[in-house]
Design a protein around this motif. Structure first.
Motif, PDB file in Angstrom:
ATOM      1  N   ILE A  43      12.013   0.113 -20.495  1.00  0.00           N
ATOM      2  CA  ILE A  43      11.481   1.217 -20.740  1.00  0.00           C
ATOM      3  C   ILE A  43      10.114   0.956 -20.672  1.00  0.00           C
ATOM      4  CG2 ILE A  43      11.060   2.820 -22.649  1.00  0.00           C
ATOM      5  CD1 ILE A  43      14.084   2.452 -23.262  1.00  0.00           C
ATOM      6  N   LYS A  44       9.482  -0.142 -21.093  1.00  0.00           N
ATOM      7  CA  LYS A  44       7.983  -0.335 -21.102  1.00  0.00           C
ATOM      8  C   LYS A  44       7.300  -0.214 -19.717  1.00  0.00           C
ATOM      9  CE  LYS A  44       4.317  -3.076 -23.001  1.00  0.00           C
ATOM     10  NZ  LYS A  44       3.631  -3.278 -22.051  1.00  0.00           N
ATOM     11  N   ALA A  45       8.212  -1.011 -18.580  1.00  0.00           N
ATOM     12  CA  ALA A  45       7.700  -0.953 -17.253  1.00  0.00           C
ATOM     13  C   ALA A  45       7.970   0.574 -16.795  1.00  0.00           C
ATOM     14  CB  ALA A  45       8.647  -1.819 -16.647  1.00  0.00           C
ATOM     15  N   SER A  46       9.012   1.210 -16.819  1.00  0.00           N
ATOM     16  CA  SER A  46       9.049   2.722 -16.840  1.00  0.00           C
ATOM     17  C   SER A  46       7.899   3.475 -17.390  1.00  0.00           C
ATOM     18  CB  SER A  46      10.185   3.302 -17.227  1.00  0.00           C
ATOM     19  OG  SER A  46      11.539   2.626 -16.892  1.00  0.00           O
ATOM     20  N   LEU A  47       7.283   3.320 -18.540  1.00  0.00           N
ATOM     21  CA  LEU A  47       6.164   3.934 -18.894  1.00  0.00           C
ATOM     22  C   LEU A  47       5.070   3.618 -17.888  1.00  0.00           C
ATOM     23  CD1 LEU A  47       6.620   3.515 -22.809  1.00  0.00           C
ATOM     24  CD2 LEU A  47       6.339   5.770 -21.682  1.00  0.00           C
ATOM     25  N   GLU A  48       4.844   2.479 -17.556  1.00  0.00           N
ATOM     26  CA  GLU A  48       3.563   2.081 -16.961  1.00  0.00           C
ATOM     27  C   GLU A  48       3.633   2.632 -15.652  1.00  0.00           C
ATOM     28  OE1 GLU A  48       3.295  -2.230 -19.245  1.00  0.00           O
ATOM     29  OE2 GLU A  48       4.102  -2.403 -17.283  1.00  0.00           O
ATOM     30  N   HIS A  49       4.889   3.002 -15.090  1.00  0.00           N
ATOM     31  CA  HIS A  49       4.978   3.452 -13.673  1.00  0.00           C
ATOM     32  C   HIS A  49       5.197   5.051 -13.880  1.00  0.00           C
ATOM     33  CE1 HIS A  49       5.823  -0.555 -12.512  1.00  0.00           C
ATOM     34  NE2 HIS A  49       5.850  -0.102 -11.215  1.00  0.00           N
ATOM     35  N   TYR A  50       4.842   5.610 -15.193  1.00  0.00           N
ATOM     36  CA  TYR A  50       5.038   6.992 -15.307  1.00  0.00           C
ATOM     37  C   TYR A  50       6.318   7.876 -14.828  1.00  0.00           C
ATOM     38  CZ  TYR A  50      -0.055   6.059 -15.089  1.00  0.00           C
ATOM     39  OH  TYR A  50      -1.333   5.295 -15.418  1.00  0.00           O
ATOM     40  N   LEU A  51       7.358   6.959 -15.399  1.00  0.00           N
ATOM     41  CA  LEU A  51       8.691   7.606 -15.000  1.00  0.00           C
ATOM     42  C   LEU A  51       9.509   8.268 -16.125  1.00  0.00           C
ATOM     43  CD1 LEU A  51      10.014   4.740 -12.709  1.00  0.00           C
ATOM     44  CD2 LEU A  51       8.875   6.608 -12.004  1.00  0.00           C
ATOM     45  N   VAL A  52       8.883   7.661 -17.207  1.00  0.00           N
ATOM     46  CA  VAL A  52       9.556   8.223 -18.518  1.00  0.00           C
ATOM     47  C   VAL A  52       8.582   8.685 -19.355  1.00  0.00           C
ATOM     48  CG1 VAL A  52      11.546   6.374 -18.430  1.00  0.00           C
ATOM     49  CG2 VAL A  52       9.518   6.005 -19.893  1.00  0.00           C
ATOM     50  N   SER A  53       9.116   9.639 -20.366  1.00  0.00           N
ATOM     51  CA  SER A  53       7.855  10.330 -21.400  1.00  0.00           C
ATOM     52  C   SER A  53       8.515  10.608 -22.578  1.00  0.00           C
ATOM     53  CB  SER A  53       7.176  11.436 -20.713  1.00  0.00           C
ATOM     54  OG  SER A  53       8.344  12.655 -20.411  1.00  0.00           O
ATOM     55  N   GLY A  54       7.890  10.917 -23.680  1.00  0.00           N
ATOM     56  CA  GLY A  54       8.450  11.306 -25.064  1.00  0.00           C
ATOM     57  C   GLY A  54       8.297  12.544 -25.517  1.00  0.00           C
ATOM     58  N   TYR A  55       8.339  13.177 -26.661  1.00  0.00           N
ATOM     59  CA  TYR A  55       8.506  14.393 -27.099  1.00  0.00           C
ATOM     60  C   TYR A  55       7.047  14.716 -27.407  1.00  0.00           C
ATOM     61  CZ  TYR A  55      13.426  14.419 -26.601  1.00  0.00           C
ATOM     62  OH  TYR A  55      14.784  14.338 -26.062  1.00  0.00           O
ATOM     63  N   ASP A  56       6.849  16.083 -27.489  1.00  0.00           N
ATOM     64  CA  ASP A  56       5.456  16.217 -28.116  1.00  0.00           C
ATOM     65  C   ASP A  56       5.109  15.927 -29.544  1.00  0.00           C
ATOM     66  OD1 ASP A  56       5.210  17.796 -25.826  1.00  0.00           O
ATOM     67  OD2 ASP A  56       5.876  19.712 -26.720  1.00  0.00           O
ATOM     68  N   ASP A  57       6.216  15.647 -30.200  1.00  0.00           N
ATOM     69  CA  ASP A  57       5.901  14.888 -31.771  1.00  0.00           C
ATOM     70  C   ASP A  57       5.512  13.277 -31.748  1.00  0.00           C
ATOM     71  OD1 ASP A  57       8.367  13.795 -31.325  1.00  0.00           O
ATOM     72  OD2 ASP A  57       9.180  14.724 -33.260  1.00  0.00           O
ATOM     73  N   GLY A  58       5.460  12.646 -30.609  1.00  0.00           N
ATOM     74  CA  GLY A  58       5.082  11.546 -30.460  1.00  0.00           C
ATOM     75  C   GLY A  58       6.324  10.566 -30.498  1.00  0.00           C
ATOM     76  N   THR A  59       7.475  10.986 -30.435  1.00  0.00           N
ATOM     77  CA  THR A  59       8.584  10.213 -30.429  1.00  0.00           C
ATOM     78  C   THR A  59       9.482   9.917 -29.058  1.00  0.00           C
ATOM     79  OG1 THR A  59      10.135  12.248 -30.908  1.00  0.00           O
ATOM     80  CG2 THR A  59       9.254  10.750 -32.885  1.00  0.00           C
ATOM     81  N   PHE A  60      10.244   9.013 -29.045  1.00  0.00           N
ATOM     82  CA  PHE A  60      11.043   8.839 -27.806  1.00  0.00           C
ATOM     83  C   PHE A  60      12.613   9.189 -28.152  1.00  0.00           C
ATOM     84  CE2 PHE A  60      13.408   5.897 -24.897  1.00  0.00           C
ATOM     85  CZ  PHE A  60      12.698   6.713 -23.707  1.00  0.00           C
ATOM     86  N   ARG A  61      13.058   8.873 -29.228  1.00  0.00           N
ATOM     87  CA  ARG A  61      14.463   9.095 -29.547  1.00  0.00           C
ATOM     88  C   ARG A  61      15.229   8.476 -28.694  1.00  0.00           C
ATOM     89  NH1 ARG A  61      13.899  15.668 -30.557  1.00  0.00           N
ATOM     90  NH2 ARG A  61      11.357  15.530 -31.536  1.00  0.00           N
TER      91      ARG A  61
END
Length: 272
Positions: A43-61
């Motif tokens: 998931i950290k690698a996916s974040l670095e590649h802009y593949l995943v994102s979270g919610y407007d409240d700053g959570t990933f759930r």
């Protein structure tokens, strides 16, 4: 039979797209510590590649069931710009990934900010990359020789930091690098044929064999530096020359074959 959670969906797609787990804590979400250990690196690698994102409240759930819309968005970001039919393509500048899943594709005059995936769906290949710059990685999963008898993936004037050769079905991958191609690191995880016809200061600069036991790497052309880290493997110099070939201590029971009329300038055997 369980429903698919957000962290499971992201991990399955990330591993299928061959992302390397990224170490360290995830600082992007307020509930990052709820992400399971087995999924955190992907998931950290996916974040670095802009593949995943979270919610407007700053959570990933992470344990929340993934919705159809979230899955569609995740798939869309992962695939990026799809090329699904044979033909000639000029994409110019592309933000994100490009995925080639059809044989008979020529991609030219393109700069890709993400990764370029040549998937197993290309079959025997006949994929040509001409004047292509990839700021991420090139992942080559195309299999076999093309119907014309040449390489399944031909790269001419291609620039990238990394080339990953890894076929999920463990089939044979053939790649030829021509023109003024410059790729800093090539990692080979499955049986492959690599031919480098560039000058001594260009081409596939560093090649590392890191496959499962029994992996075979065949080399041709002007090969610069090769390190074998795979046990019970074979590195064959079929034609041309290799400047430096090293058998790492981890490559136990491995074999080096140097065919007639070929040349290895420096051979280092570190294996016990």
């Amino acid at each position: 039979n369980d429903t698919l959670t957000r962290e499971t969906a992201a991990t399955i797609l990330g591993r299928n797209m061959m992302l390397q787990d990224s170490p360290g804590e995830i600082m992007d979400f307020s509930d990052a510590r709820q992400i399971s250990n087995w999924s955190r690196g992907t998931i950290k690698a996916s974040l670095e590649h802009y593949l995943v994102s979270g919610y407007d409240d700053g959570t990933f759930r992470p344990q929340r069931d993934v919705s159809w819309g979230e899955m569609a968005a995740l798939m869309s970001r992962t695939i990026g710009t799809p090329i699904q039919a044979e033909g000639d393509y000029t994409l110019g500048g592309v933000f994100g990934n490009v995925t080639i899943s059809s044989p008979g594709v020529t991609l030219r005059d393109t700069v890709i900010s993400g990764d370029l995936y040549v998937t197993g769906g290309v079959g025997l290949g006949n994929i040509k990359l001409e004047n292509v710059t990839v700021l991420g990685r090139i992942i080559a999963s195309g299999t076999g020789e093309s119907e014309s008898g040449g390489a399944s993936i031909l790269m001419r004037n291609v620039i990238a930091d990394e080339l990953l050769v890894d076929n999920l079905q463990d089939n044979y991958v053939t790649i030829q690098a021509d023109g003024i191609t410059e790729i800093a690191d090539t990692v080979v995880r499955t049986t492959a044929y690599l031919e480098d016809n560039n000058t001594d200061d260009k081409g596939l600069l560093n090649i590392s064999l890191e496959g499962e036991p029994g992996t075979r790497l065949t080399l041709a052309g002007r090969i610069k530096e090769v390190v074998n880290k795979s046990p019970d493997s074979t590195v064959q110099v079929a034609k041309g020359s290799v400047k430096k070939l090293t058998v790492d201590e981890s490559a136990t029971n491995s074999t080096v074959q140097i065919d007639r009329n070929t040349k290895v300038e420096e051979l280092n055997l570190d294996v016990a």
